[in-house]
Design a protein around this motif. Structure first.
Motif, mmCIF file in Angstrom:
data_model
loop_
_atom_site.group_PDB
_atom_site.id
_atom_site.type_symbol
_atom_site.label_atom_id
_atom_site.label_comp_id
_atom_site.label_asym_id
_atom_site.label_seq_id
_atom_site.Cartn_x
_atom_site.Cartn_y
_atom_site.Cartn_z
ATOM 1 N N ASN A 13 43.625 22.047 16.618
ATOM 2 C CA ASN A 13 43.846 21.565 15.249
ATOM 3 C C ASN A 13 44.413 22.656 14.346
ATOM 4 O O ASN A 13 44.398 22.536 13.128
ATOM 5 C CB ASN A 13 42.543 21.027 14.645
ATOM 6 N N SER A 30 46.521 23.979 9.370
ATOM 7 C CA SER A 30 45.408 23.297 10.035
ATOM 8 C C SER A 30 45.476 21.798 9.782
ATOM 9 O O SER A 30 45.960 21.349 8.738
ATOM 10 C CB SER A 30 44.067 23.843 9.523
ATOM 11 N N THR A 31 44.993 21.024 10.757
ATOM 12 C CA THR A 31 44.951 19.570 10.629
ATOM 13 C C THR A 31 43.523 19.086 10.866
ATOM 14 O O THR A 31 42.722 19.763 11.518
ATOM 15 C CB THR A 31 45.873 18.885 11.655
ATOM 16 N N GLU A 42 42.852 16.376 12.570
ATOM 17 C CA GLU A 42 42.827 15.843 13.926
ATOM 18 C C GLU A 42 43.376 16.878 14.898
ATOM 19 O O GLU A 42 44.134 17.773 14.512
ATOM 20 C CB GLU A 42 43.670 14.566 14.003
ATOM 21 N N ASN A 43 42.986 16.769 16.154
ATOM 22 C CA ASN A 43 43.502 17.678 17.178
ATOM 23 C C ASN A 43 44.892 17.207 17.608
ATOM 24 O O ASN A 43 45.052 16.494 18.591
ATOM 25 C CB ASN A 43 42.559 17.726 18.378
#
Length: 394
Positions: free
Chosen positions: A182, A200-201, A203-204
């Protein structure tokens, strides 16, 4: 081969594919676009052997066929006609003569048999990847990644200008992408400066562990794409060879730079002795003015911090020209002075905030006048930093 289309549709198509075509090449067919008509779908391929693109558009198909079309000539014709209106494209599949009719006029061009185009086997065979199941593929350990809209513009705006132009250092002519589930870290360096940005997110959306260097020329194209994108890895002999990006009926592939990127983390200091907060726009304007009298070779500009004030000065010993300007700043130390290359310094300042919505303050961190220093947005050190080397002047 025959189809009808609007000028606007062909113009948009060329905006994607024409920039790939090399202006000069010892391989003649590389200066051509590969047109293939099947039903009402026109597929166009362009390549320079490093980057390849396939773009599909809907047309009124009248007769299937394929032909290589001279890219520059065709692009110039479309631009000269202007916007609006319909055109008819016809190609004799025996002589490969192309007739292009529009309004009250027409052009005739000489095409080439599409069978003479270079092989791009393995690059475009599969259908466009389904975005809806991309996270499942990532979770299963496959080398896929999903990029939200306009993310590439943000990533490249903060890194591309720091890429090296020296071909003898291949890894430094691209941007390093470090995927960690992520989190995506991108970095670029030319040996004098280093930019690092972390995205960064929730979700992966990225592979668990995957590092790759993407050529700057490919990123220049990808940064213009506003749509959501899917990245996949194409292997050759069980080793990553190409990256493939799918978006809006388009596939773009690029060769990977198979060189190890420098261990950039080792040159980023862990702590700092001096920190200053400076108004960004004032500093940009002052740097532009003061740099007018800098030496054109050394490009030296001195930053002097004292009494919550930053003073910039430049001097050209050959001409005797000199400039100085002061502006307010916040410091927690008595005084500090360092020399910088004003052009690199200014370029970093101008790329500090991507969207223009953040506050007008930057943070400068120093340890020693002879050591690299950090430029970053206020309170964003963990996300985005630009490291510049100083100039020794004493």
């Amino acid at each position: 081969m025959k189809f009808k289309s609007t000028i606007d549709a062909l113009s948009e198509l060329l905006n994607y594919v024409a920039p790939i075509v090399p202006q000069k090449s010892t391989v003649l067919v590389l200066q051509y676009l590969n047109f293939n008509l099947s039903g009402n779908t026109l597929s166009v391929i362009a390549t320079n052997e490093e980057i390849s693109i396939l773009k599909k558009i809907e047309v009124e198909g009248l007769e299937d066929g394929s032909v290589l079309v001279p890219s520059k000539k065709f692009n110039d014709i479309i631009k000269s006609i202007g916007k609006g209106g319909e055109v008819t494209f016809t190609c004799d599949t025996n002589s490969f003569e192309i007739e292009f009719k529009y309004g009250k006029g027409k052009f005739k061009l000489k095409g080439i048999d599409s069978q003479e185009y270079i092989s791009l086997e393995g690059l475009f065979e599969n259908e466009l990847t389904n975005i809806s199941n991309i996270l499942e593929k990532v979770a299963e350990g496959e080398l896929f990644a999903k990029f939200e809209e306009k993310l590439f513009a943000k990533l490249t705006d903060r890194t591309l200008f720091a890429v090296s132009t020296e071909d003898y250092k291949p890894a430094m002519t691209g941007v390093f992408f470090q995927f960690r589930e992520n989190q995506l870290t991108v970095a670029a360096t030319d040996g004098y400066r280093l930019n690092r940005y972390i995205h960064s997110t929730e979700e992966n959306a990225y592979p668990k562990v995957f590092d790759v260097v993407i050529p700057s020329s490919s990123l220049e194209l990808l940064r213009k794409i506003d749509a959501e994108m899917i990245m996949s890895v194409l292997e050759e002999d069980d080793s990553p060879k190409y990256l493939r990006f799918d978006f809006e009926n388009t596939i773009l592939t690029t060769r990977i730079i198979n060189e190890k990127f420098p261990p950039y983390e080792t040159i980023i200091p862990n702590d700092y002795t001096f920190t200053a907060l400076v108004p960004l726009n004032e500093l940009i304007s002052a740097t532009k003015r003061v740099s007018l009298t800098a030496n054109t070779v050394s490009k030296l500009m001195i930053l002097n911090f004292a009494n919550n004030q930053l003073t910039l000065n430049t001097q050209d010993d050959e001409t005797g020209e000199f400039a100085e300007e002061s502006l307010p700043c916040e410091i927690q130390f008595e005084k500090f002075e360092i020399g910088v290359k004003y052009d690199y310094f200014l370029q970093s300042l101008q790329h500090l905030y991507y969207d223009g919505t953040s506050e007008d303050v930057l943070e400068l961190r120093f340890n020693d006048p002879a050591k690299a220093f950090i430029i970053c947005p206020k309170n964003e050190y963990e996300t985005f930093i630009m490291l510049n080397m100083p100039v020794r002047y004493k």
